[in-house]
Design a protein around this motif. Structure first.
Motif, PDB file in Angstrom:
ATOM      1  N   PHE A 193       0.820  -1.202   0.000  1.00 46.20           N
ATOM      2  CA  PHE A 193       0.000   0.000   0.000  1.00 46.20           C
ATOM      3  C   PHE A 193       0.863   1.264   0.000  1.00 46.20           C
ATOM      4  N   THR A 194       1.997   1.209   0.683  1.00 45.30           N
ATOM      5  CA  THR A 194       2.916   2.356   0.674  1.00 45.30           C
ATOM      6  C   THR A 194       3.457   2.591  -0.729  1.00 45.30           C
ATOM      7  N   GLN A 195       3.841   1.509  -1.410  1.00 41.20           N
ATOM      8  CA  GLN A 195       4.330   1.639  -2.779  1.00 41.20           C
ATOM      9  C   GLN A 195       3.247   2.210  -3.687  1.00 41.20           C
ATOM     10  N   MET A 196       2.030   1.717  -3.545  1.00 42.19           N
ATOM     11  CA  MET A 196       0.912   2.231  -4.333  1.00 42.19           C
ATOM     12  C   MET A 196       0.744   3.739  -4.127  1.00 42.19           C
ATOM     13  N   TYR A 197       0.820   4.166  -2.878  1.00 43.42           N
ATOM     14  CA  TYR A 197       0.650   5.586  -2.560  1.00 43.42           C
ATOM     15  C   TYR A 197       1.713   6.443  -3.245  1.00 43.42           C
ATOM     16  N   PHE A 198       2.965   6.021  -3.174  1.00 39.07           N
ATOM     17  CA  PHE A 198       4.050   6.801  -3.777  1.00 39.07           C
ATOM     18  C   PHE A 198       4.011   6.742  -5.300  1.00 39.07           C
ATOM     19  N   VAL A 199       3.643   5.598  -5.867  1.00 44.78           N
ATOM     20  CA  VAL A 199       3.551   5.479  -7.329  1.00 44.78           C
ATOM     21  C   VAL A 199       2.568   6.506  -7.882  1.00 44.78           C
TER      22      VAL A 199
ATOM     23  N   THR B 106      -7.056   8.639  -1.440  1.00 44.42           N
ATOM     24  CA  THR B 106      -7.117   7.435  -2.275  1.00 44.42           C
ATOM     25  C   THR B 106      -6.572   6.228  -1.517  1.00 44.42           C
ATOM     26  N   LEU B 107      -5.477   6.448  -0.790  1.00 46.95           N
ATOM     27  CA  LEU B 107      -4.874   5.362  -0.014  1.00 46.95           C
ATOM     28  C   LEU B 107      -5.828   4.845   1.053  1.00 46.95           C
ATOM     29  N   PHE B 108      -6.363   5.753   1.879  1.00 46.75           N
ATOM     30  CA  PHE B 108      -7.238   5.330   2.977  1.00 46.75           C
ATOM     31  C   PHE B 108      -8.551   4.750   2.459  1.00 46.75           C
ATOM     32  N   HIS B 109      -9.010   5.259   1.304  1.00 48.18           N
ATOM     33  CA  HIS B 109     -10.227   4.729   0.700  1.00 48.18           C
ATOM     34  C   HIS B 109     -10.025   3.260   0.312  1.00 48.18           C
ATOM     35  N   ALA B 110      -8.866   2.962  -0.283  1.00 49.48           N
ATOM     36  CA  ALA B 110      -8.563   1.574  -0.654  1.00 49.48           C
ATOM     37  C   ALA B 110      -8.392   0.697   0.585  1.00 49.48           C
ATOM     38  N   LEU B 111      -7.874   1.285   1.658  1.00 50.26           N
ATOM     39  CA  LEU B 111      -7.679   0.512   2.894  1.00 50.26           C
ATOM     40  C   LEU B 111      -8.995   0.169   3.588  1.00 50.26           C
ATOM     41  N   THR B 112     -10.078   0.880   3.248  1.00 50.91           N
ATOM     42  CA  THR B 112     -11.367   0.550   3.869  1.00 50.91           C
ATOM     43  C   THR B 112     -11.947  -0.754   3.330  1.00 50.91           C
ATOM     44  N   LEU B 113     -11.435  -1.222   2.189  1.00 53.75           N
ATOM     45  CA  LEU B 113     -11.941  -2.462   1.600  1.00 53.75           C
ATOM     46  C   LEU B 113     -11.370  -3.670   2.330  1.00 53.75           C
TER      47      LEU B 113
ATOM     48  N   ALA C 284       1.242  11.839 -10.281  1.00 50.05           N
ATOM     49  CA  ALA C 284       0.399  13.034 -10.306  1.00 50.05           C
ATOM     50  C   ALA C 284       1.233  14.305 -10.138  1.00 50.05           C
ATOM     51  N   THR C 285       2.227  14.262  -9.254  1.00 54.17           N
ATOM     52  CA  THR C 285       3.111  15.413  -9.064  1.00 54.17           C
ATOM     53  C   THR C 285       3.839  15.742 -10.359  1.00 54.17           C
ATOM     54  N   HIS C 286       4.339  14.701 -11.030  1.00 56.24           N
ATOM     55  CA  HIS C 286       5.032  14.887 -12.311  1.00 56.24           C
ATOM     56  C   HIS C 286       4.103  15.566 -13.318  1.00 56.24           C
TER      57      HIS C 286
ATOM     58  N   THR D 194      -0.551  17.345  -3.726  1.00 54.67           N
ATOM     59  CA  THR D 194      -0.789  16.051  -4.386  1.00 54.67           C
ATOM     60  C   THR D 194      -0.632  14.908  -3.398  1.00 54.67           C
ATOM     61  N   PHE D 195       0.402  14.964  -2.576  1.00 57.67           N
ATOM     62  CA  PHE D 195       0.620  13.886  -1.611  1.00 57.67           C
ATOM     63  C   PHE D 195      -0.487  13.873  -0.555  1.00 57.67           C
ATOM     64  N   ILE D 196      -0.991  15.043  -0.188  1.00 60.41           N
ATOM     65  CA  ILE D 196      -2.131  15.085   0.749  1.00 60.41           C
ATOM     66  C   ILE D 196      -3.382  14.526   0.083  1.00 60.41           C
TER      67      ILE D 196
END
Length: 325
Positions: free
Chosen positions: A101-107, A162-169, A112-114, A155-157
């Motif tokens: 999940f950490t990798q997903m968040y940074f990817v 998106t990260l926490f939304h995926a973690l609710t599943l 998006a930042t780019h 962007t990171f905020i």
């Protein structure tokens, strides 16, 4: 026989498959190739960052933007490649739940930042060519540095949602990632429960905003730049302006064209095999970080001149020391 799912996450790690169906005899060559790509990304972008920091002549707004682009490219390579190299080098296929999940968040955050920093680059060229007298007032080093920092921070905020939304599943029984790194689609495809479709639709809308809003502004900016160039009277000035914009346009195309191709292909119903999809994803993810440093250094006049001048000064210094001996 149907598989029954529970609504409780009971998996502790994910298995990274990488390139599906790749024969074991190719594991060694693939790991070496990925290692070379990793070194090219880190060394190339690290070199670009160092040159921009060390050369005072490059302390200009456009090079502040190049610095941030190189940072996103280098970080993306460092986030994605070590795990897949380990998968083929040491057959280390396991990624813990938190690490995935950490990798997903940074990817997704780095991508998006780019995208938004490419938007900054297009606006820089638009103002520089369309409003040259206002450019020094609008695009100062401080203003661009603040804007790029905001691109990173906001962007990171935003992608924390998106990260926490995926973690609710809940993640029940499946844990095989058919990809070279953990991304949102690969992870949420393994989720169970009634909210998967909703989480994916929200993530897709977020991705479309991240991709299409900057792309629309970028296209409009370069369109007006080209119109402005065509209205200029001197042919030499045309060439100078286009040569200044060409590297930026090429860098932007490297990032957006393959992604738009994949999205359009999916929309129009073209189906790729699983292996082809993974290879295409890796190519459009890793080609820009490898190629961009060469564009910065060999197609950007100020950086090329700074490197040539430093090289000549070094040769003169060596020659003087040799003569003195």
């Amino acid at each position: 026989m149907t598989m029954k799912y529970t609504n409780i996450t009971n998996i502790k790690d994910f298995i990274i498959i990488g390139f599906p169906g790749l024969p074991p005899e190719y594991y060694g060559p693939v790991s070496v190739l990925l290692l070379l790509v990793f070194l090219a990304i880190v060394i190339g972008n690290g070199f670009t960052i160092a040159v921009i920091i060390c050369e005072r002549t490059l302390h200009k707004p456009i090079y502040v933007i190049f610095f941030n682009l190189a940072m996103t490219d280098m970080c993306f390579g460092m986030v994605t490649l070590p795990k897949i190299i380990a998968r083929y080098w040491w057959k280390d296929m396991i990624s813990s739940f938190g690490a995935c999940f950490t990798q997903m968040y940074f990817v997704h955050s780095l991508g998006a930042t780019h995208s938004f920093i490419l938007l900054m680059m297009a606006l820089d060229r638009f103002v520089a060519i369309g409003f040259p007298f206002k450019y020094p007032v609008i695009f100062t080093n401080k203003a661009v540095s603040v804007a790029c920092t905001m691109c990173w921070v906001l962007t990171f905020i935003r992608f924390l949602g998106t990260l926490f939304h995926a973690l609710t599943l809940p993640y029940c029984d499946q844990n095989i990632i058919m990809q070279c790194y953990c991304d949102h689609i690969s992870i949420t495809r393994l989720a169970c429960g009634d909210d998967v479709a909703y989480v994916n639709s929200v993530a897709l809308a977020n991705a479309m905003v991240t991709l299409l809003v900057p792309l629309t502004v970028i296209i409009l900016s370069y369109f007006f730049v080209i119109i402005a160039v065509l209205t200029m009277s001197h042919t030499e000035r045309h060439h100078k302006v286009l040569s200044t914009c060409a590297p930026q346009i090429f860098i932007t195309c490297l990032y957006y064209v393959p992604r738009c191709f994949v999205y359009l292909s999916n929309t129009l119903g073209f189906n790729f095999s699983l292996l082809a999809r993974v290879i295409i994803t890796m190519m459009y993810s890793l080609t820009p970080p490898v190629v961009n440093p060469m564009i910065y250094c060999f197609k950007t006049k100020d950086i090329k001149n700074a490197l040539m001048q430093r090289f000549k000064n070094r040769k003169v210094s060596i020659a003087i020391k040799t003569h003195c001996k």
